[in-house]
Design a protein around this motif. Structure first.
Motif: not given
Length: 272
Positions: A216-221
């Motif tokens: 979830k904390g890496a979704i933009n990457t």
């Protein structure tokens, strides 16, 4: 004395000189003999080597299979490391958690000369071991951070010991419990840790059940780079049945494409 020295053969002369020095020299002996007293400041570890390089293995985890393999001179999860080497192309690799750096020499020494490894370890003990592993191998392309990965910046409690005193080692985990020994750790979003000008080709998570929050904390990457995802989830159903994973990862065109060791491989499926 001079005549005596002249009369001695070379080998006898060496022995004589050594004996005389020991007679006249002061030899400092340890005042106390004791085993290592454990405390939070003293790092207890063993250095071991395999074909990829050297490792600072934590004594607290000496009985774990990963440490045992490296102490024997073997590679732990060689298929996973080789898969990453074979599929990372020219892009960077995200590897979390770092543990004591058991994946780092194999990956960092065999990726593109322009690529970096971004790795994360929240435990102070294992972070220090990973730092030493990086130094032993002189890995200039590895960026190590003492944080865990999650869906938002926060401070949480990491369980490092069970209620009955069993050290969890690499199985240390974030759980909601009052039993056992816990230490505070910082959580960061991967999206806030990776510069936007870096292309990530592989994202490998071994986070003891905390993979979904980290995703979830890496979704933009993930949306920007479409990396291969390597997730240590024992059952494919663990993620296939997760609503967030279906709506945010599978919807991007990702499919489960295989397994290596205990890791599920998730890749973008391109239409021909």
């Amino acid at each position: 004395m001079i005549n005596l020295l002249k009369s001695l053969a070379p080998k006898s002369l060496k022995k004589f000189i050594k004996r005389e020095i020991l007679k006249t020299s002061q030899v400092n002996k340890p005042r106390y003999n004791t085993s290592l007293v454990k405390d939070e400041f003293t790092l207890d570890c063993t250095i071991a080597y395999n074909k990829y390089g050297g490792y600072c293995t934590p004594f607290a985890a000496q009985q774990e299979s990963v440490v045992q393999e490296i102490l024997k001179g073997n590679v732990y999860e060689p298929e996973t490391i080789q898969y990453i080497i074979d599929h990372c192309g020219n892009g960077d690799v995200v590897q979390a958690g770092a543990y004591f750096g058991d994946f780092l020499p194999g990956i960092a020494k065999n990726i593109s000369t322009k690529a970096n490894v971004w790795t994360f370890e929240p435990s102070a003990e294992y972070f220090r071991c990973a730092e030493i592993t990086i130094r032993i191998n002189n890995l200039k392309n590895v960026h190590l951070f003492q944080v865990g990965l999650g869906e938002k910046k926060s401070e949480v409690q990491l369980q490092i010991e069970t209620e009955d005193g069993r050290l969890l080692g690499g199985a240390s985990r974030i759980i909601d419990s009052e039993n056992g020994k816990f230490v505070p750790i910082m959580i960061e979003m991967l999206d806030s840790m990776i510069p936007e000008d870096r292309n990530i080709s592989i994202l490998q998570f071994d986070l003891e059940g905390f993979e979904i929050p980290a995703l979830k904390g890496a979704i933009n990457t993930i949306k920007r780079c479409k990396p291969i995802l390597i997730l240590e989830i024992l059952s494919h159903n663990d993620i296939l049945e997760n609503e967030w994973f279906k709506n945010n990862i599978l919807s991007l065109g990702y499919k489960i494409s295989g397994k290596v060791h205990n890791n599920t491989i998730v890749t973008i499926q391109h239409n021909n």
